[in-house]
Design an enzyme around this catalytic site. Sequence first.
Site, PDB file in Angstrom:
ATOM      1  N   LYS A  15       6.627   2.545  14.431  1.00  0.00           N
ATOM      2  CA  LYS A  15       7.232   2.088  13.184  1.00  0.00           C
ATOM      3  C   LYS A  15       8.223   3.101  12.627  1.00  0.00           C
ATOM      4  CE  LYS A  15       5.831   0.479   8.544  1.00  0.00           C
ATOM      5  NZ  LYS A  15       4.669  -0.006   7.758  1.00  0.00           N
TER       6      LYS A  15
ATOM      7  N   LEU B  37       0.835  -1.190   0.000  1.00  0.00           N
ATOM      8  CA  LEU B  37       0.000   0.000   0.000  1.00  0.00           C
ATOM      9  C   LEU B  37       0.878   1.252   0.000  1.00  0.00           C
ATOM     10  CD1 LEU B  37      -2.549  -1.355   2.616  1.00  0.00           C
ATOM     11  CD2 LEU B  37      -3.134  -0.717   0.262  1.00  0.00           C
TER      12      LEU B  37
ATOM     13  N   TYR C 252       0.958   3.260   7.946  1.00  0.00           N
ATOM     14  CA  TYR C 252       0.698   3.081   6.518  1.00  0.00           C
ATOM     15  C   TYR C 252       1.549   1.927   5.994  1.00  0.00           C
ATOM     16  CZ  TYR C 252       4.450   6.731   5.763  1.00  0.00           C
ATOM     17  OH  TYR C 252       5.596   7.492   5.755  1.00  0.00           O
ATOM     18  N   CYS C 253       0.989   1.205   5.028  1.00  0.00           N
ATOM     19  CA  CYS C 253       1.591   0.001   4.444  1.00  0.00           C
ATOM     20  C   CYS C 253       2.054  -0.987   5.522  1.00  0.00           C
ATOM     21  CB  CYS C 253       2.757   0.364   3.530  1.00  0.00           C
ATOM     22  SG  CYS C 253       3.205  -0.984   2.377  1.00  0.00           S
ATOM     23  N   PRO C 254       1.126  -1.430   6.387  1.00  0.00           N
ATOM     24  CA  PRO C 254       1.523  -2.373   7.436  1.00  0.00           C
ATOM     25  C   PRO C 254       1.909  -3.731   6.863  1.00  0.00           C
ATOM     26  CG  PRO C 254      -0.870  -2.142   7.368  1.00  0.00           C
ATOM     27  CD  PRO C 254      -0.312  -1.129   6.413  1.00  0.00           C
TER      28      PRO C 254
END
Length: 286
Positions: free
Chosen positions: A161, A93, A148-150
């Site tokens: 993160k 993502l 975002y973009c896990p």
Amino acid sequence: MTESLNFLNTLPLFLVYDNVPDAYNSHRFAPFALTDALIKEAGEKKQPILHFWTTSPYVILGMMDTKLPFLTDALRIFSSYGYPYLVRNSGGLAVVSDEGVLNFSMIFPEGDERMPINEGYERMHHIIKTAFKDFDAHIDAYEIPDSYCPGDYDLSIDGKKIAGIAQRRLKGGIAIMIYLSVSGDQQKRAEMIRTFYDIGLKEKETKWNFPAVHSEVMTTLEEALSHPFTVDDVKERLASVFTDASVELADGPFPPSIQSSYAEGLEKMIKRNEKMLPQSTFRAEG
């Protein structure tokens, strides 16, 4: 050398691609086309490669992001932040790239025996942990769902993160890729992506899962380690992991094979983006 870095014992030389010529740096798709060219080169020449790159501010979308029901409306948010955008040629993502984010790839040749997916992630995790071993902090690898973009191998410090890892495999080679948020306004980055999904979904249910991005679960290396870093500082730390393990690093050349693969990859990226983002044009760049 720690046991976790034993894979370097059989790899005496890595070619390094950093500060590449303008011919490979003038289009927003350039890093992705070059990555594919380097994967092919690693496979054909049986030569491991390191690739470092940074960009001016833009948003790197995953292909799933193009499934948002109100994508056109959502994309407008990036203009208000001054961030162009593109769709990359791999899964995942949206992530944010700018001068405070370092992108780093380890590219390995592969034969008939493929590297297990988790091994690739573990290699990158160990490289990052070793690069910052002089700090009293644990760099953990597990999913941070509201980032975002896990992903399963998000890297974090104290639950926040700092990096995400992905892989890309082409015939003959594999790239393990990481983005590291070194410095800059990570809250702004996260809020921009959260707004993108809020507008793109407008609370509509879809069969795809998009993260509810919370800025408080993301941070930068600077903030997490309470230490000022530049991208160059981090590149030096990463390179030292290899040289301390008696691995030689040499500047990578640009033979005709890379030139040809790069041109082919750039054309594929342009066509992909014009198809997925039909109201945009990308051929005028570069």
